[in-house]
Structures are given as structure tokens and as C-alpha cells.
Design a protein around this motif. Sequence first.
Motif, PDB file in Angstrom:
ATOM      1  N   ARG A   1       0.825  -1.219   0.000  1.00 31.37           N
ATOM      2  CA  ARG A   1       0.000   0.000   0.000  1.00 31.37           C
ATOM      3  C   ARG A   1       0.857   1.266   0.000  1.00 31.37           C
ATOM      4  NH1 ARG A   1      -4.181  -1.296   4.897  1.00 31.37           N
ATOM      5  NH2 ARG A   1      -5.017  -3.218   4.026  1.00 31.37           N
ATOM      6  N   HIS A   2       2.059   1.151   0.523  1.00 34.37           N
ATOM      7  CA  HIS A   2       2.882   2.347   0.744  1.00 34.37           C
ATOM      8  C   HIS A   2       4.173   2.401  -0.065  1.00 34.37           C
ATOM      9  CE1 HIS A   2       0.293   3.387   4.134  1.00 34.37           C
ATOM     10  NE2 HIS A   2       0.391   2.130   4.527  1.00 34.37           N
ATOM     11  N   TRP A   3       4.664   1.249  -0.536  1.00 33.89           N
ATOM     12  CA  TRP A   3       5.992   1.200  -1.150  1.00 33.89           C
ATOM     13  C   TRP A   3       5.976   0.341  -2.405  1.00 33.89           C
ATOM     14  CZ3 TRP A   3       8.947   4.712   0.892  1.00 33.89           C
ATOM     15  CH2 TRP A   3       8.693   5.108   2.206  1.00 33.89           C
ATOM     16  N   PRO A   4       6.755   0.728  -3.436  1.00 28.47           N
ATOM     17  CA  PRO A   4       6.851  -0.132  -4.623  1.00 28.47           C
ATOM     18  C   PRO A   4       7.542  -1.455  -4.277  1.00 28.47           C
ATOM     19  CG  PRO A   4       8.295   1.802  -4.824  1.00 28.47           C
ATOM     20  CD  PRO A   4       7.524   1.957  -3.552  1.00 28.47           C
ATOM     21  N   GLN A   5       7.156  -2.505  -4.958  1.00 30.65           N
ATOM     22  CA  GLN A   5       7.636  -3.863  -4.692  1.00 30.65           C
ATOM     23  C   GLN A   5       9.155  -3.985  -4.767  1.00 30.65           C
ATOM     24  OE1 GLN A   5       5.828  -6.800  -3.853  1.00 30.65           O
ATOM     25  NE2 GLN A   5       7.879  -7.582  -3.517  1.00 30.65           N
ATOM     26  N   ASP A   6       9.819  -3.169  -5.573  1.00 34.00           N
ATOM     27  CA  ASP A   6      11.270  -3.290  -5.700  1.00 34.00           C
ATOM     28  C   ASP A   6      12.042  -2.717  -4.509  1.00 34.00           C
ATOM     29  OD1 ASP A   6      10.734  -0.608  -6.240  1.00 34.00           O
ATOM     30  OD2 ASP A   6      12.131  -0.490  -7.931  1.00 34.00           O
ATOM     31  N   ARG A   7      11.346  -2.139  -3.535  1.00 32.71           N
ATOM     32  CA  ARG A   7      11.992  -1.569  -2.345  1.00 32.71           C
ATOM     33  C   ARG A   7      11.987  -2.525  -1.156  1.00 32.71           C
ATOM     34  NH1 ARG A   7      11.842   3.913  -1.536  1.00 32.71           N
ATOM     35  NH2 ARG A   7      13.366   3.424   0.080  1.00 32.71           N
ATOM     36  N   TRP A   8      11.249  -3.634  -1.267  1.00 37.38           N
ATOM     37  CA  TRP A   8      11.126  -4.534  -0.122  1.00 37.38           C
ATOM     38  C   TRP A   8      10.847  -5.970  -0.575  1.00 37.38           C
ATOM     39  CZ3 TRP A   8       6.479  -7.088   0.162  1.00 37.38           C
ATOM     40  CH2 TRP A   8       5.417  -6.520  -0.544  1.00 37.38           C
ATOM     41  N   GLN A   9      11.104  -6.898   0.350  1.00 35.79           N
ATOM     42  CA  GLN A   9      10.688  -8.283   0.161  1.00 35.79           C
ATOM     43  C   GLN A   9      10.489  -8.922   1.538  1.00 35.79           C
ATOM     44  OE1 GLN A   9      15.109  -9.543  -1.168  1.00 35.79           O
ATOM     45  NE2 GLN A   9      13.559 -10.953  -1.783  1.00 35.79           N
ATOM     46  N   ILE A  10       9.553  -9.853   1.586  1.00 29.24           N
ATOM     47  CA  ILE A  10       9.244 -10.587   2.814  1.00 29.24           C
ATOM     48  C   ILE A  10       9.412 -12.070   2.526  1.00 29.24           C
ATOM     49  CG2 ILE A  10       7.502 -11.119   4.570  1.00 29.24           C
ATOM     50  CD1 ILE A  10       8.249  -8.191   4.643  1.00 29.24           C
ATOM     51  N   HIS A  11      10.204 -12.746   3.374  1.00 25.43           N
ATOM     52  CA  HIS A  11      10.403 -14.191   3.259  1.00 25.43           C
ATOM     53  C   HIS A  11       9.637 -14.883   4.375  1.00 25.43           C
ATOM     54  CE1 HIS A  11      13.809 -13.907   0.442  1.00 25.43           C
ATOM     55  NE2 HIS A  11      14.105 -12.794   1.102  1.00 25.43           N
ATOM     56  N   GLN A  12       8.921 -15.937   4.045  1.00 19.73           N
ATOM     57  CA  GLN A  12       8.305 -16.777   5.070  1.00 19.73           C
ATOM     58  C   GLN A  12       9.261 -17.939   5.306  1.00 19.73           C
ATOM     59  OE1 GLN A  12       4.508 -18.609   4.272  1.00 19.73           O
ATOM     60  NE2 GLN A  12       4.711 -19.867   6.100  1.00 19.73           N
ATOM     61  N   GLN A  13       9.973 -17.857   6.429  1.00 15.47           N
ATOM     62  CA  GLN A  13      10.990 -18.863   6.704  1.00 15.47           C
ATOM     63  C   GLN A  13      11.427 -18.767   8.162  1.00 15.47           C
ATOM     64  OE1 GLN A  13      14.275 -18.405   4.001  1.00 15.47           O
ATOM     65  NE2 GLN A  13      14.925 -20.528   4.227  1.00 15.47           N
ATOM     66  N   ASP A  14      11.879 -19.877   8.695  1.00 12.80           N
ATOM     67  CA  ASP A  14      12.491 -19.899  10.021  1.00 12.80           C
ATOM     68  C   ASP A  14      13.750 -19.034   9.986  1.00 12.80           C
ATOM     69  OD1 ASP A  14      13.002 -21.395  12.734  1.00 12.80           O
ATOM     70  OD2 ASP A  14      14.861 -21.572  11.571  1.00 12.80           O
ATOM     71  N   LEU A  15      13.972 -18.241  11.025  1.00 16.72           N
ATOM     72  CA  LEU A  15      15.110 -17.315  11.042  1.00 16.72           C
ATOM     73  C   LEU A  15      16.455 -18.016  10.942  1.00 16.72           C
ATOM     74  CD1 LEU A  15      14.067 -14.827  13.883  1.00 16.72           C
ATOM     75  CD2 LEU A  15      13.395 -14.856  11.494  1.00 16.72           C
ATOM     76  N   VAL A  16      16.620 -19.092  11.690  1.00 15.71           N
ATOM     77  CA  VAL A  16      17.898 -19.812  11.664  1.00 15.71           C
ATOM     78  C   VAL A  16      18.123 -20.421  10.280  1.00 15.71           C
ATOM     79  CG1 VAL A  16      19.219 -21.736  12.640  1.00 15.71           C
ATOM     80  CG2 VAL A  16      17.901 -20.226  14.146  1.00 15.71           C
ATOM     81  N   GLU A  17      17.083 -20.997   9.708  1.00 11.21           N
ATOM     82  CA  GLU A  17      17.186 -21.565   8.363  1.00 11.21           C
ATOM     83  C   GLU A  17      17.555 -20.467   7.359  1.00 11.21           C
ATOM     84  OE1 GLU A  17      13.835 -22.990   5.339  1.00 11.21           O
ATOM     85  OE2 GLU A  17      14.048 -24.354   7.046  1.00 11.21           O
ATOM     86  N   PHE A  18      16.894 -19.323   7.450  1.00 16.91           N
ATOM     87  CA  PHE A  18      17.196 -18.212   6.549  1.00 16.91           C
ATOM     88  C   PHE A  18      18.650 -17.769   6.690  1.00 16.91           C
ATOM     89  CE2 PHE A  18      17.634 -13.719   5.607  1.00 16.91           C
ATOM     90  CZ  PHE A  18      17.090 -13.640   4.333  1.00 16.91           C
ATOM     91  N   LEU A  19      19.099 -17.570   7.921  1.00 13.91           N
ATOM     92  CA  LEU A  19      20.478 -17.127   8.156  1.00 13.91           C
ATOM     93  C   LEU A  19      21.500 -18.159   7.693  1.00 13.91           C
ATOM     94  CD1 LEU A  19      20.064 -15.503  11.680  1.00 13.91           C
ATOM     95  CD2 LEU A  19      20.544 -14.303   9.523  1.00 13.91           C
TER      96      LEU A  19
END
Length: 188
Positions: free
Chosen positions: A87-105
Motif C-alpha cells: 500500500r505504501h511502497w513499490p515492490q522493488d523496495r522490499w521483500q518478505i520471506h516466510q521462513q524460520d530465522l535460523v534456516e534463513f540465516l
Amino acid sequence: EFFAHYPEFFSQDSRRNRALAPVTALTQDRKHRECASSEEVRGKTVLDLGSCLAATGHWVLAQGALHYTGVELQPGMVEVSRQLLSRHWPQDRWQIHQQDLVEFLTLSQETWDVVLILGSLYAFLDTVGVLTRLQARARELIVIESTYPHCTAEPRSRIIELARRQQINSEIAAHDWEGAAARPSPGA
């Protein structure tokens, strides 16, 4: 203040109903001013571990961050955070991952200028392992905000309290998880 103009970032947050430290516009403003000031995030890439509804993403982008990456395990929070940011920002400025933090890191090879872990570290028993992985992803700054032991009288004490019954907030307002957790003191 900032979040009073964006109530969707706390009115949809199940943590607004918790007895201890409910999420409000005021608490969001205070936390973000302290943990992610415009001087720290302007012109930077930001990784937010345990991003909930991406209020931090909205804040850092408004403060001039180049790009925001959020990581959140709970699918409902991921869906809402994507809706709110779009609603506030263009898609190329952000991303959201659905993942466990340790797995992501562990799996990610990317680095960010600023890495934030706000209110999530206590949910992991292997605090040192999480911090080691986190350190490998940060180029300039790591910001940790966490619940530390209730028994700490001296802030420089090196204490890690193991909680056998730690409440961890769920995306569903009427449901929370209970499990083991580690709460390190600031000196630990």
C-alpha cells in the motif's frame, strides 16, 4: 507521531492485546526511534528478523533505507505484511520471506548493511548460534532488542536465563505458543 498515521501496522497485530508491553502507536514509535534511527538506516539495506507485520519495514523505508528485507515464520503475518507494505511502497523496495530465522540465516549468502532482530532472539535456545549466523549477514550494524532475565539487578551481569515456559505470540490473537526460551542479559 509516525505510527499514529499508519494504524494498520498495529491495529492488525495480535500483540496489541497482550498484557505486558502491548503493541501501540506509541510503543512502535519509541522502539523504532531507538532501534532504527534515520541516521542508522538512511541509504542502507536492512534485514529484519522476526518481521511480524513489517512495521519496521515501513519505518526504515520512510527513514530513507534503500531496501528492506523481512523474515517471518508465521504465514498470516507474512500475508498481511506484504499487503501493508504494498500500500505504501513499490515492490522493488522490499521483500518478505516466510521462513524460520535460523534456516534463513544459514541458507542465505546475502549481506545487509543493517541487521535487526527486535523481540525475537529470546525464542531461540541457541543464542550464540543465532548471533554467529546473524553476524555473518551484517556489513555495518546489528541491533538486538530482546527480553532479558527478570532477575538481573546489574545490567552488566552475564546471565542467560533458560525459561521452560516462555509465551511466544502467535498471529492468532486468541492463541499463543508456550515453549522453552533463552533470555540473555545485555552483558551476556
